[in-house]
Design a protein around this motif. Structure first.
Motif, PDB file in Angstrom:
ATOM      1  N   ALA A 193      57.532 -64.861  88.967  1.00 34.12           N
ATOM      2  CA  ALA A 193      56.937 -64.255  89.330  1.00 34.12           C
ATOM      3  C   ALA A 193      57.879 -63.766  90.755  1.00 34.12           C
ATOM      4  N   ASN A 194      58.659 -62.909  90.721  1.00 39.97           N
ATOM      5  CA  ASN A 194      59.905 -62.624  91.840  1.00 39.97           C
ATOM      6  C   ASN A 194      60.498 -63.757  92.046  1.00 39.97           C
ATOM      7  N   GLY A 195      60.992 -65.149  90.660  1.00 44.30           N
ATOM      8  CA  GLY A 195      62.330 -65.816  91.978  1.00 44.30           C
ATOM      9  C   GLY A 195      61.409 -67.115  91.850  1.00 44.30           C
ATOM     10  N   THR A 196      60.171 -67.597  91.486  1.00 46.91           N
ATOM     11  CA  THR A 196      59.328 -68.844  91.768  1.00 46.91           C
ATOM     12  C   THR A 196      58.180 -68.667  90.586  1.00 46.91           C
ATOM     13  N   PRO A 197      57.440 -69.394  89.922  1.00 48.74           N
ATOM     14  CA  PRO A 197      56.812 -70.059  89.461  1.00 48.74           C
ATOM     15  C   PRO A 197      55.508 -68.951  89.884  1.00 48.74           C
ATOM     16  N   ALA A 198      54.952 -68.058  88.881  1.00 43.05           N
ATOM     17  CA  ALA A 198      53.878 -67.314  88.774  1.00 43.05           C
ATOM     18  C   ALA A 198      52.553 -68.825  89.818  1.00 43.05           C
TER      19      ALA A 198
ATOM     20  N   ALA B 255      65.652 -68.539  80.960  1.00 44.70           N
ATOM     21  CA  ALA B 255      65.049 -67.376  80.761  1.00 44.70           C
ATOM     22  C   ALA B 255      63.782 -66.896  81.131  1.00 44.70           C
ATOM     23  N   GLY B 256      64.051 -66.117  82.690  1.00 49.48           N
ATOM     24  CA  GLY B 256      62.784 -65.417  82.896  1.00 49.48           C
ATOM     25  C   GLY B 256      61.564 -67.226  83.000  1.00 49.48           C
ATOM     26  N   ALA B 257      61.448 -67.444  83.029  1.00 41.14           N
ATOM     27  CA  ALA B 257      60.523 -68.513  83.588  1.00 41.14           C
ATOM     28  C   ALA B 257      60.934 -70.037  83.997  1.00 41.14           C
ATOM     29  N   TRP B 258      59.837 -70.709  84.662  1.00 34.24           N
ATOM     30  CA  TRP B 258      59.852 -72.036  85.015  1.00 34.24           C
ATOM     31  C   TRP B 258      59.364 -72.808  84.446  1.00 34.24           C
ATOM     32  N   GLU B 259      60.677 -74.190  84.549  1.00 33.78           N
ATOM     33  CA  GLU B 259      59.942 -75.606  83.265  1.00 33.78           C
ATOM     34  C   GLU B 259      59.648 -76.669  84.083  1.00 33.78           C
TER      35      GLU B 259
ATOM     36  N   GLY C  90      55.408 -81.189  78.254  1.00 33.66           N
ATOM     37  CA  GLY C  90      56.492 -79.510  78.745  1.00 33.66           C
ATOM     38  C   GLY C  90      55.707 -78.964  79.438  1.00 33.66           C
ATOM     39  N   ILE C  91      55.928 -77.998  80.557  1.00 30.70           N
ATOM     40  CA  ILE C  91      54.866 -76.624  80.831  1.00 30.70           C
ATOM     41  C   ILE C  91      56.016 -75.848  81.297  1.00 30.70           C
ATOM     42  N   THR C  92      55.441 -74.512  80.658  1.00 29.27           N
ATOM     43  CA  THR C  92      56.272 -73.555  81.294  1.00 29.27           C
ATOM     44  C   THR C  92      55.414 -72.782  82.064  1.00 29.27           C
ATOM     45  N   LEU C  93      55.879 -71.381  82.996  1.00 34.71           N
ATOM     46  CA  LEU C  93      55.388 -70.928  83.795  1.00 34.71           C
ATOM     47  C   LEU C  93      56.642 -69.436  83.659  1.00 34.71           C
ATOM     48  N   PRO C  94      55.617 -68.799  83.805  1.00 35.77           N
ATOM     49  CA  PRO C  94      56.679 -66.855  84.271  1.00 35.77           C
ATOM     50  C   PRO C  94      56.692 -67.558  85.396  1.00 35.77           C
TER      51      PRO C  94
END
Length: 182
Positions: A79-84, A58-62, A73-77
């Motif tokens: 950024a245009n198809g890749t983790p920020a 959902a719009g992030a990477w985990e 767990g770690i979730t990152l926003p």
């Protein structure tokens, strides 16, 4: 030696019971509780973080890192198809400090256990999630979400960098000392 005093000595030896004083300790101010330190291996967590491919959610990477205490767990926003990238660098830094941060939480759990008089099982926690609360050049705030190992509980330990760049507790330890948590 009575059975009660023997039990008290055994509990004290494992950091779980009252500190012996004059043969027995029944008063709450004599309660001594010690929780384990250095429970997380930053090197292992950093290695897992670098080697794992995050999964999109959902719009992030985990990422889900494995520890002896369970998943972390770690979730990152996104950024245009890749983790920020900026957040990835931030989490690498957090993972380097996770042992020291967790040790502060363990110290707080010991103090709360003694203060409240509740059993140690109420304060046996493990990190389940790491979240960025605020990330900018002026202020960085981090939350480690803890879950109970023996009781059903969830609690965020929040940290903020001080002027020297050192992570300081925001919502714990300082209250116990009677100082302003801000």
């Amino acid at each position: 030696m009575t059975l009660n005093s023997l039990l008290n000595h055994v509990l004290h030896a494992f950091g779980m019971g009252a500190a012996p004083e004059h043969g027995q300790a029944t008063e709450r101010e004599n309660l001594f509780v010690r929780f384990a330190r250095d429970r997380y291996d930053p090197g292992d967590l950093l290695k897992q973080f670098a080697q794992q491919k995050p999964r999109p959610v959902a719009g992030a990477w985990e990422w889900e890192l494995e520890t002896e205490l369970g998943e972390f767990g770690i979730t990152l926003p996104d950024a245009n198809g890749t983790p920020a990238r900026e957040e990835q660098a931030f989490f690498v830094e957090v993972l380097r400090e996770v042992r020291a941060l967790d040790n502060l939480v363990q110290q707080s759990c010991e103090q709360e256990c003694v203060r409240t008089g509740l059993g140690p099982e109420n304060y046996e926690l493990a990190i389940g999630w790491v979240c960025i609360e605020k990330q900018n050049l002026i202020e960085q705030t981090l939350a480690l979400t803890y879950y109970g190992l023996r009781v059903n509980t969830e609690w965020d330990a929040k940290f903020k960098r001080d002027e020297a760049g050192i992570w300081q507790p925001v919502n714990f330890l300082k209250q116990a000392a009677g100082t302003d948590p801000k």
